[in-house]
Write an enzyme that holds these catalytic residues in place. Structure first.
Site: not given
Lengths: 137, 294
Positions: B87-89
């Site tokens: 969930l950090c791109g």
């Protein structure tokens, strides 16, 4: 004392000391050494121990663990893994650490686990250095 | 057309998602502050360290130290520093891409590649290639110098055993809060940075002859080189740590914004459906009244 030397102690957690001082005494590879102003360029490794410096008559003590130091251009820079000022040291914790390390050393001697031993020895030295400073405070 | 109830429950769902993403954004922002502080605190140490290394190695032959020995490259090891969490791109996938490119480049030259993965994500991605020699997971959350040391020691031992002739490290370099780029450095053999600024060169040159060493320069180097590895590894981990949080912050900000857009669209849809319902009901009533009259 007119002339002073610039002392810097830098650790991975940032600079700890940056001051103009009169004299620095440090635990070098071949024993303790003192550095005054205008010392010749010098490079030495640092053992675990006590770093002392005097500034305007007051003496300060720091516990330093392994690293090295460089003297050049009337400036002394210590690069050490950790440094703690005397009043920051928790004597109780150091005592516990000492006992723990001694116990582990004993175990290591019996079972001859080599890696553990070097680590325990270093831990013991750090604990002893802390205790020495804490007791003087 | 979706029923009123469906749309309403969907709006509720999206609102909850927006709550989560905006909370994650704030958590990432505060973690980023910590990570950035840690990185800035470390910077003076690295700078001083590199200075000392280059002035020391300026007057020394690199051949005499095993860690500086340049060998004919047959095997390459790549240390890939990624985050533990997702969930950090596209932060991690950029690092994967850079690493995969380097791997295929070396393999096309007929060299053997092994990997050391720091961080869970890298391990998960490269596991199926079968090249992972060692992985260090679940340490990116809170790591200290000694975590970096154990990784560095392992890599150095592997190099000294002749298992790898060259070691690269790839990590997410923190350029700014908005920009993080995969960055590659050569870890081993150690090549101390030769600073380009004239000042440093003349200083190193002047210092070369008249330094006093205790113990001898060679022995100092023996202590300094493993330390240098620690510093490099720790630095890579710090950079990745800060980059991860920055990337997550941006990703979560985008997600929150997307949620808000979606809520807006859905609310419009909901109101339209409601309006259509009311109109239909009115028509019924009017129709009924007309029928009674007749």
């Amino acid at each position: 004392m007119a002339e002073k030397i610039n002392l810097e102690v830098v650790t991975p957690k940032g600079p700890i000391v940056s001051e103009e001082v009169d004299i620095v005494t440090a635990p070098g590879f071949a024993g303790e050494f003192g550095v005054l102003a205008n010392h010749a360029p010098f490079l030495s490794t640092i053992k675990i121990g006590t770093l002392r410096y005097k500034k305007d008559g007051t003496e300060e003590e720091l516990m330093v663990s392994g690293g090295f130091c460089e003297v050049s251009n009337n400036k002394i820079t210590f690069l050490v893994e950790s440094a703690e000022r005397g009043h920051e040291i928790d004597a109780d914790r150091a005592l516990q650490a000492k006992e723990r390390a001694e116990k582990r050393l004993l175990q290591a001697r019996e079972q001859q686990a080599k890696i553990d031993r070097t680590r325990a020895e270093a831990a013991l030295q750090r604990a002893l250095a802390r205790l020495r400073i804490a007791q003087r405070q | 057309m979706a029923s009123l109830k469906d749309v309403k429950s969907k709006i509720g769902g999206v609102k909850k998602t927006a709550q989560i993403t905006s909370a994650m954004n704030m958590v990432a922002a505060s973690k980023l502050r910590g990570a950035q502080q840690k990185m800035e605190d470390f910077r003076p140490y690295t700078e001083k360290f590199n200075q000392a290394m280059s002035s020391l190695s300026a007057n020394m032959e690199s051949g005499q130290f095993p860690l500086m020995e340049v060998r004919d490259v047959q095997t390459v090891e790549i240390v890939i520093v990624t985050s533990d969490r997702g969930l950090c791109g596209s932060f991690n996938s950029h690092i994967f891409k850079a690493a995969a490119k380097l791997i295929s480049q070396y393999e096309s030259e007929g060299k053997k590649v092994s990997l050391v993965c720091v961080g869970k994500k890298g391990n998960a991605f490269f596991k199926k290639t079968g090249k992972v020699r060692k992985s260090h997971t679940d340490i990116m959350g809170s790591f200290q110098m000694f975590n970096a040391r154990s990784i560095a020691q392992d890599v150095a031992a592997n190099f000294l055993a002749g298992e790898a002739d060259k070691v690269h490290v790839i990590y997410g370099k923190f350029m700014s809060v908005a920009v993080q780029r995969p960055h590659m450095e050569v870890l081993l053999p150690v090549q101390p940075e030769v600073s380009e600024s004239e000042d440093a060169v003349t200083k190193a040159g002047a210092a070369a002859g008249d330094y006093l060493y205790e113990p001898s320069p060679t022995e100092i180097m023996d202590v300094l080189l493993p330390l240098y590895m620690n510093v490099m590894t720790y630095h890579a981990m710090l950079e990745t740590g800060a980059s991860e949080h920055a990337a997550r912050m941006t990703a979560m900000d985008n997600a929150t914004r997307a949620c808000k857009d979606m809520i807006k669209d859905l609310t419009l849809l909901y109101n339209k459906a409601r309006q259509a319902g009311i109109t239909a009901e009115l028509m019924d009533i009017v129709g009924g009244a007309e029928a009674l009259k007749g």
